[in-house]
Design an enzyme around this catalytic site. Structure first.
Site, PDB file in Angstrom:
ATOM      1  N   GLU A  82     -24.783  -1.663   8.781  1.00 47.81           N
ATOM      2  CA  GLU A  82     -23.426  -0.816   9.390  1.00 47.81           C
ATOM      3  C   GLU A  82     -23.992   0.423   9.260  1.00 47.81           C
ATOM      4  O   GLU A  82     -24.114   0.827   8.741  1.00 47.81           O
ATOM      5  CB  GLU A  82     -22.564  -0.570   9.333  1.00 47.81           C
ATOM      6  CG  GLU A  82     -21.854  -2.088  10.146  1.00 47.81           C
ATOM      7  CD  GLU A  82     -19.990  -2.363   9.512  1.00 47.81           C
ATOM      8  OE1 GLU A  82     -20.118  -3.166  10.809  1.00 47.81           O
ATOM      9  OE2 GLU A  82     -19.757  -2.540   8.662  1.00 47.81           O
ATOM     10  N   CYS A  96     -24.730   8.697   8.745  1.00 45.21           N
ATOM     11  CA  CYS A  96     -24.573   7.433   7.508  1.00 45.21           C
ATOM     12  C   CYS A  96     -24.638   6.723   7.545  1.00 45.21           C
ATOM     13  O   CYS A  96     -25.220   5.713   8.301  1.00 45.21           O
ATOM     14  CB  CYS A  96     -22.465   7.314   6.954  1.00 45.21           C
ATOM     15  SG  CYS A  96     -22.110   6.369   6.205  1.00 45.21           S
ATOM     16  N   CYS A 103     -23.114  -4.870  -0.983  1.00 48.08           N
ATOM     17  CA  CYS A 103     -22.971  -4.129  -2.199  1.00 48.08           C
ATOM     18  C   CYS A 103     -22.368  -5.035  -3.570  1.00 48.08           C
ATOM     19  O   CYS A 103     -21.896  -6.173  -3.308  1.00 48.08           O
ATOM     20  CB  CYS A 103     -21.907  -2.956  -2.383  1.00 48.08           C
ATOM     21  SG  CYS A 103     -22.219  -2.026  -4.107  1.00 48.08           S
ATOM     22  N   CYS A 107     -16.224  -2.718  -6.251  1.00 43.15           N
ATOM     23  CA  CYS A 107     -14.956  -1.599  -6.048  1.00 43.15           C
ATOM     24  C   CYS A 107     -14.121  -2.821  -5.136  1.00 43.15           C
ATOM     25  O   CYS A 107     -13.733  -3.097  -4.153  1.00 43.15           O
ATOM     26  CB  CYS A 107     -15.164  -0.778  -5.566  1.00 43.15           C
ATOM     27  SG  CYS A 107     -16.620   0.359  -6.590  1.00 43.15           S
ATOM     28  N   CYS A 110     -13.068  -1.344  -1.720  1.00 45.40           N
ATOM     29  CA  CYS A 110     -13.906  -1.201  -0.887  1.00 45.40           C
ATOM     30  C   CYS A 110     -14.396  -2.131  -0.210  1.00 45.40           C
ATOM     31  O   CYS A 110     -14.658  -3.124  -0.539  1.00 45.40           O
ATOM     32  CB  CYS A 110     -15.417  -0.860  -1.867  1.00 45.40           C
ATOM     33  SG  CYS A 110     -16.678  -0.431  -0.659  1.00 45.40           S
ATOM     34  N   GLY A 155     -23.399  -0.386   0.383  1.00 51.52           N
ATOM     35  CA  GLY A 155     -24.641  -0.486  -0.863  1.00 51.52           C
ATOM     36  C   GLY A 155     -24.190   0.649  -2.026  1.00 51.52           C
ATOM     37  O   GLY A 155     -23.748   1.726  -2.191  1.00 51.52           O
ATOM     38  N   GLU A 156     -25.256   0.631  -3.380  1.00 50.09           N
ATOM     39  CA  GLU A 156     -25.361   1.817  -4.304  1.00 50.09           C
ATOM     40  C   GLU A 156     -26.948   1.775  -4.474  1.00 50.09           C
ATOM     41  O   GLU A 156     -27.505   1.662  -4.917  1.00 50.09           O
ATOM     42  CB  GLU A 156     -24.683   0.533  -5.175  1.00 50.09           C
ATOM     43  CG  GLU A 156     -25.589   1.601  -6.764  1.00 50.09           C
ATOM     44  CD  GLU A 156     -24.888   3.202  -6.190  1.00 50.09           C
ATOM     45  OE1 GLU A 156     -23.761   3.365  -6.662  1.00 50.09           O
ATOM     46  OE2 GLU A 156     -25.774   3.970  -7.211  1.00 50.09           O
ATOM     47  N   SER A 210     -18.762   8.369  -7.350  1.00 50.84           N
ATOM     48  CA  SER A 210     -17.609   8.384  -6.675  1.00 50.84           C
ATOM     49  C   SER A 210     -16.634   7.594  -8.439  1.00 50.84           C
ATOM     50  O   SER A 210     -17.334   7.281  -9.368  1.00 50.84           O
ATOM     51  CB  SER A 210     -17.877   6.946  -6.658  1.00 50.84           C
ATOM     52  OG  SER A 210     -18.169   6.600  -4.710  1.00 50.84           O
ATOM     53  N   HIS A 212     -12.533   8.390  -8.974  1.00 50.71           N
ATOM     54  CA  HIS A 212     -11.465   7.641  -8.073  1.00 50.71           C
ATOM     55  C   HIS A 212     -10.433   7.514  -9.426  1.00 50.71           C
ATOM     56  O   HIS A 212      -9.255   6.497  -9.222  1.00 50.71           O
ATOM     57  CB  HIS A 212     -11.520   6.678  -7.563  1.00 50.71           C
ATOM     58  CG  HIS A 212     -13.221   6.379  -6.898  1.00 50.71           C
ATOM     59  ND1 HIS A 212     -12.386   7.462  -5.364  1.00 50.71           N
ATOM     60  CD2 HIS A 212     -14.141   5.654  -5.843  1.00 50.71           C
ATOM     61  CE1 HIS A 212     -14.420   7.417  -5.140  1.00 50.71           C
ATOM     62  NE2 HIS A 212     -14.323   6.982  -5.213  1.00 50.71           N
ATOM     63  N   CYS A 327     -15.308   5.398   5.343  1.00 48.99           N
ATOM     64  CA  CYS A 327     -16.427   5.010   4.399  1.00 48.99           C
ATOM     65  C   CYS A 327     -15.182   3.573   3.787  1.00 48.99           C
ATOM     66  O   CYS A 327     -13.874   3.454   3.192  1.00 48.99           O
ATOM     67  CB  CYS A 327     -16.057   6.520   2.916  1.00 48.99           C
ATOM     68  SG  CYS A 327     -17.043   7.793   3.576  1.00 48.99           S
TER      69      CYS A 327
HETATM   70  N1  SAH Z   1     -21.904   3.233  -3.594  1.00 47.26           N
HETATM   71  C1  SAH Z   1     -22.318   4.030  -3.552  1.00 47.26           C
HETATM   72  C2  SAH Z   1     -21.875   4.710  -1.860  1.00 47.26           C
HETATM   73  C3  SAH Z   1     -21.363   3.959  -1.111  1.00 47.26           C
HETATM   74  S1  SAH Z   1     -19.500   4.065  -0.778  1.00 47.26           S
HETATM   75  C4  SAH Z   1     -20.499   4.747  -4.027  1.00 47.26           C
HETATM   76  O1  SAH Z   1     -19.524   4.136  -4.495  1.00 47.26           O
HETATM   77  O2  SAH Z   1     -20.210   5.947  -4.048  1.00 47.26           O
HETATM   78  C5  SAH Z   1     -19.580   5.559  -0.301  1.00 47.26           C
HETATM   79  C6  SAH Z   1     -17.671   6.479  -0.333  1.00 47.26           C
HETATM   80  O3  SAH Z   1     -17.424   5.942   0.441  1.00 47.26           O
HETATM   81  C7  SAH Z   1     -17.661   6.426  -2.336  1.00 47.26           C
HETATM   82  O4  SAH Z   1     -17.022   8.187  -2.363  1.00 47.26           O
HETATM   83  C8  SAH Z   1     -17.025   5.252  -2.114  1.00 47.26           C
HETATM   84  O5  SAH Z   1     -16.116   4.907  -3.065  1.00 47.26           O
HETATM   85  C9  SAH Z   1     -16.491   5.630  -0.511  1.00 47.26           C
HETATM   86  N2  SAH Z   1     -15.088   4.680  -0.597  1.00 47.26           N
HETATM   87  C10 SAH Z   1     -14.734   3.222  -0.405  1.00 47.26           C
HETATM   88  N3  SAH Z   1     -14.436   2.576   0.079  1.00 47.26           N
HETATM   89  C11 SAH Z   1     -13.746   3.558   0.783  1.00 47.26           C
HETATM   90  C12 SAH Z   1     -12.273   3.146   1.184  1.00 47.26           C
HETATM   91  N4  SAH Z   1     -11.397   2.336   1.163  1.00 47.26           N
HETATM   92  N5  SAH Z   1     -11.954   4.475   2.144  1.00 47.26           N
HETATM   93  C13 SAH Z   1     -12.581   5.307   1.444  1.00 47.26           C
HETATM   94  N6  SAH Z   1     -13.412   5.551   0.768  1.00 47.26           N
HETATM   95  C14 SAH Z   1     -13.968   4.977   0.401  1.00 47.26           C
HETATM   96 FE1  SF4 Z   2     -20.141  -0.531  -3.573  1.00 47.57          FE
HETATM   97 FE2  SF4 Z   2     -19.588   2.019  -3.162  1.00 47.57          FE
HETATM   98 FE3  SF4 Z   2     -18.445   0.132  -2.425  1.00 47.57          FE
HETATM   99 FE4  SF4 Z   2     -18.186   0.430  -4.880  1.00 47.57          FE
HETATM  100  S1  SF4 Z   2     -17.228   1.739  -3.343  1.00 47.57           S
HETATM  101  S2  SF4 Z   2     -18.411  -1.415  -3.611  1.00 47.57           S
HETATM  102  S3  SF4 Z   2     -20.488   0.990  -5.003  1.00 47.57           S
HETATM  103  S4  SF4 Z   2     -20.411   0.517  -1.365  1.00 47.57           S
END
Ligand code: SAH
Ligand code: SF4
Length: 335
Positions: A82, A96, A103, A107, A110, A155-156, A210, A212, A327
């Site tokens: 996506e 984006c 991934c 997390c 996510c 993804g990362e 990230s 958190h 996100c």
């Molecule tokens: N994997 C990388 C980049 C993709 S995620 C990372 O984790 O940083 C991009 C952003 O979206 C990150 O800051 C992630 O923590 C955030 N994100 C993930 N799940 C989310 C959610 N449910 N609500 C808001 N932000 C979220």
């Molecule tokens: Fe992967 Fe980023 Fe989602 Fe964590 S927040 S599962 S690192 S995409």
């Protein structure tokens, strides 16, 4: 879309073809070689067979959300990711991009993490997502511009560093998309090897981490990768990155009710973040099931607490919730 044979084909052509082809691809944003009328017919036909330009995509629009659009892009092996287009002010857009299908980091908050990991994307596949949106805006190119690219989709990026950085260079290339590197941002879950590599690039791309959670015990529950990369190790690497680049670093902090949003969390976070060139970005939690979002009032209080302790803080306005495009809601599956 597949440009892998393009340079080989152009090698047999006169030199000026290269410029014509780049103009057609990256400026005119053609989606069929027949539209490149400066090229000889036989070459156009060959390119259409060997370097097809069609992007397999499904657009998801949501009437309740006029500011963003999401698309699923299908690659030749049917794997899909996506990508999101977010409209800012004045017909400026942020795109984006996903760097992996799924991934592997899982997390807890996510949606991408919950969907598992399929494979890394190639640089071409990362750039293909950009092509899709650029073409979509092409008819209004004079007024509508993609201003920013964020590697914050599925993804990362730092687990696919080489292809990620190749994609950045393609977007940045003056002969191709010519996007300033300051207009690009990458977000990582804290893969320190990637932070180190990025600090040696001659690129001014923005870095976001990230975070958190302000303590490892909580962070490991939310982000299992925190066991391998504890907060102290990540921050040490960030400090080295700052010393080397002089660039500011953003720390993302998703606000989750009764999880990481009370006054003690704010104090602990402030003690980590009170440094020059550190910036905290508070992110409203987009529902993915397991947690609840902090109230706007709670987020404001949390911000004030951080600021009173000398931390630079901004709040992210979340967009695209209506279409699951915000996100952490990118799941890469048809719903
Ligand atoms: N994997 C990388 C980049 C993709 S995620 C990372 O984790 O940083 C991009 C952003 O979206 C990150 O800051 C992630 O923590 C955030 N994100 C993930 N799940 C989310 C959610 N449910 N609500 C808001 N932000 C979220
Ligand atoms: Fe992967 Fe980023 Fe989602 Fe964590 S927040 S599962 S690192 S995409």
């Amino acid at each position: 879309m597949n440009l892998s044979k393009l340079s080989e084909i152009l090698q047999a052509e006169p030199k000026f073809r290269f410029k014509q082809v780049y103009q057609a691809l990256y400026l005119d944003l053609i989606d069929d070689w027949q539209q490149a009328s400066v090229l000889p017919l036989a070459l156009r036909e060959r390119l259409n067979i060997e370097c097809p330009l069609t992007i397999q995509a499904e657009l998801q629009k949501d009437a309740s959300d006029k500011r963003s659009e999401k698309a699923m892009i299908y690659f030749t092996d049917k794997v899909a990711v996506e990508t999101v287009l977010i409209r800012q002010r004045d017909r400026r857009y942020t795109v984006c991009l996903s760097s992996q299908a799924g991934c592997p980091l899982g997390c807890a908050f996510c949606a991408t993490g919950a969907s598992g990991f399929t494979r890394n994307l190639s640089a071409e596949e990362i750039v293909e997502q950009f092509f899709f949106w650029a073409r979509r805006l092409r008819h209004n190119q004079d007024v509508e511009k993609i201003d920013n690219v964020v590697f914050m989709g599925m993804g990362e990026p730092f687990l696919n560093y080489d292809e990620f950085i190749k994609a950045v260079k393609i977007l940045h290339d003056p002969e191709r998309f010519n996007l300033g590197s300051r207009r690009m941002s990458v977000s990582t879950a804290g893969i320190t090897e990637g932070i180190k590599k990025l600090s040696s690039e001659k690129l001014q791309i923005n870095l976001a981490i990230s975070l958190h959670a302000p303590v490892d015990s909580l962070r490991e529950q939310l982000m299992p990768i925190g066991k391998k990369y504890p907060i102290a190790k990540v921050l040490k690497t960030v400090d080295e990155y700052i010393a080397k680049t002089g660039r500011r670093v953003m720390f993302e902090y998703i606000m989750m009710k009764n999880t990481n949003d009370d006054d003690d969390d704010a104090r602990a976070l402030a003690n980590l973040m009170r440094k020059p060139l550190y910036l905290v970005n508070l992110i409203p939690y987009n529902t993915t099931g397991r947690f609840q979002a902090s109230s706007p009032a709670r987020i404001n209080t949390f911000q004030e607490k951080l600021e009173s302790m000398g931390v630079a803080v901004t709040q992210r306005r979340s967009q695209g919730q209506g279409i699951g495009a915000a996100c952490g809601q990118l799941a890469g599956k048809k719903k």
